[in-house]
Structure formats: C-alpha cells, structure tokens
Design an enzyme around this catalytic site. Structure first.
Site, mmCIF file in Angstrom:
data_model
loop_
_atom_site.group_PDB
_atom_site.id
_atom_site.type_symbol
_atom_site.label_atom_id
_atom_site.label_comp_id
_atom_site.label_asym_id
_atom_site.label_seq_id
_atom_site.Cartn_x
_atom_site.Cartn_y
_atom_site.Cartn_z
ATOM 1 C CB CYS A 118 18.187 -96.509 -68.377
ATOM 2 S SG CYS A 118 18.309 -95.538 -69.856
ATOM 3 C CD GLU A 119 25.541 -94.657 -68.420
ATOM 4 O OE1 GLU A 119 25.922 -94.627 -67.240
ATOM 5 O OE2 GLU A 119 26.307 -94.844 -69.377
ATOM 6 C CG HIS A 120 21.776 -94.523 -72.661
ATOM 7 N ND1 HIS A 120 21.793 -95.885 -72.875
ATOM 8 C CD2 HIS A 120 23.069 -94.137 -72.621
ATOM 9 C CE1 HIS A 120 23.043 -96.298 -72.974
ATOM 10 N NE2 HIS A 120 23.838 -95.262 -72.822
ATOM 11 C CG HIS A 121 16.224 -93.004 -72.338
ATOM 12 N ND1 HIS A 121 16.854 -94.172 -72.694
ATOM 13 C CD2 HIS A 121 15.938 -92.370 -73.497
ATOM 14 C CE1 HIS A 121 16.931 -94.253 -74.013
ATOM 15 N NE2 HIS A 121 16.388 -93.168 -74.524
ATOM 16 C CD GLN A 132 20.103 -106.011 -68.271
ATOM 17 O OE1 GLN A 132 19.130 -105.348 -68.626
ATOM 18 N NE2 GLN A 132 20.141 -107.319 -68.351
ATOM 19 C CG HIS A 188 16.121 -101.755 -69.934
ATOM 20 N ND1 HIS A 188 17.281 -101.058 -69.704
ATOM 21 C CD2 HIS A 188 16.407 -103.056 -69.710
ATOM 22 C CE1 HIS A 188 18.247 -101.909 -69.377
ATOM 23 N NE2 HIS A 188 17.746 -103.129 -69.373
ATOM 24 C CB CYS A 237 14.284 -96.122 -71.730
ATOM 25 S SG CYS A 237 15.528 -97.410 -71.841
HETATM 26 ZN ZN LIG Z 1 17.367 -96.039 -71.705
#
Ligand SMILES: [Zn+2]
Length: 220
Positions: free
Chosen positions: A108-111, A149, A177, A179
């Site tokens: 996941c590119e956010h976390h 995703q 996920h 995250c």
């Molecule tokens: Zn994430």
C-alpha cells in the site's frame, strides 16, 4: 547460547535468497537498479527515530536485510508489464478465458504496509491469446511496486485492452490490507474487493454475470 545459531541460519537464508534472485530472470529484483546504501541509511534513521539502537546486536544486519527486501518488493518498478503480453498466439477462440485466484503481495503506497490477496482475470480474445502464466506475470509486475488496489485493478484491465485488443476484460481483485488490520481501524478479516469491467463485460449484462458466476459461482 542459541543466538549465534539463529543468526547464522538467518544469514544463510539471506544469502540463499539473494543468489536465487540473481539467477532468476523473471521479474527478480535488480539490486543494481536500487540504491541499497541509501535504504540502509534510511532504515538506521527510522530505528533511531523510534528510540531504538541500530547498533545493538539484533539490529545490526537489519538495514541491509530491509534494503534487500525492498529491492524485491518493489522489483516491479524496473519491469514493464507489457512485455509479458507481447508473446501472444493467434487463435480463433472467441470464448472467455478466465484465470482465477492469482495470488499476489503488494505494498500500500499510503503506509508502505503489505496488502495481499488474489486477482481473477477474465477476457474474451479478439484473435490474440496469451499463455495463461503471462497473466500471472502481469499481476506480479503490477503488484510489486507501491500501489493502491483500485489502480492496480484498472491497470491490469487496461494492459489487456491495449496489448491484446480484447473484446472484453474483467478484473476482480480481493485483498486484505494490513494498514486496516494491524493499525488504524484495526478490522482483521475485512476484505476489499475491486473490479474493472471493460468492453463487452461493461456493455453486456449477461456477459458480466457469466464472468462473475465463473469467478464466484461454486464458492459463495
Ligand atoms: Zn494503507
């Protein structure tokens, strides 16, 4: 005194995986394309920042290990998924081709936490058919990079449209996920489902329900 043995075992595992990576030309990490010392410095920084001592025995090898891990997890950044679809064969088959349950791991590119799951890819060829393993290669290439995703689902569908000029493509991805499970709302067991329907699967309801039945029919 079990510790030294563990460290030795750990090292040999690492060495084994690195030489395996160098031998394997299939989307394997090209460590030369990744700035390994820079990752190592950054990992040391993170360890110090959270209050750890990066020099304590158990952590000494960690930055180098994490660098190798990132090179592997983000190997898709140095791979063009298109190349996997360029070896097609011409076949007068215009019924659906479906590959179900292609497992993948992505980040996941956010976390920068993993999300893992399965992709199902169905398509209706328009003269061009690819080897079934190539679809798995595409999933591998697209997933091994910082991702979300939704975009991953769309990217896979568009690749089949662009490279194979298919009459229709359906991509369904189911993933958990970390995250969402280990931090934040902490909802273990939640599954995120995304789908991209293109061409005939978008315009024709019976084609769409046929592909969904083939994906889920005997399981839900
Ligand atoms: Zn994430």
């Amino acid at each position: 005194m079990a510790k030294p043995t563990n460290i030795a075992a750990d090292r040999s595992r690492d060495i084994g995986s690195v030489s395996g990576e160098l031998l394997d030309g299939n989307g394997a990490p090209q460590e030369s394309q990744v700035d390994m010392p820079r990752i190592e410095r950054a990992v040391c920084e993170i360890l110090s920042a959270v209050g750890e001592d990066p020099n304590r025995e158990g952590l000494r090898e960690t930055p180098a290990r994490v660098a190798r891990m990132y090179a592997e997890l983000f190997a898709g950044l140095h791979d063009d998924p298109r190349i996997h679809l360029q070896k097609f064969f011409t076949e007068k088959y215009d019924e659906m081709v479906l590959v179900r349950d292609i497992s993948f791991n992505s980040m996941c590119e956010h976390h920068l936490l993993p999300f893992t799951g399965v992709a199902h890819i169905g398509y209706i060829p328009n003269g061009k058919v690819v080897g079934l393993s190539k679809l798995a290669r595409v999933v591998e290439s697209v997933s091994r990079r910082p991702q979300v995703q939704e975009r991953m689902t769309e990217e896979i569908a568009n690749l089949l449209i662009d490279e194979l000029e298919v009459k229709g493509v359906a991509v369904v991805i189911e993933a958990t996920h970390s995250c969402m499970t280990i931090r934040g709302v902490r909802k273990p067991g939640s599954v995120c489902v995304t789908s991209a329907m293109k061409g005939i699967f978008r315009s024709n309801l019976s084609s769409r329900s046929e592909v969904m039945t083939l994906i889920y029919g005997d399981r839900r």
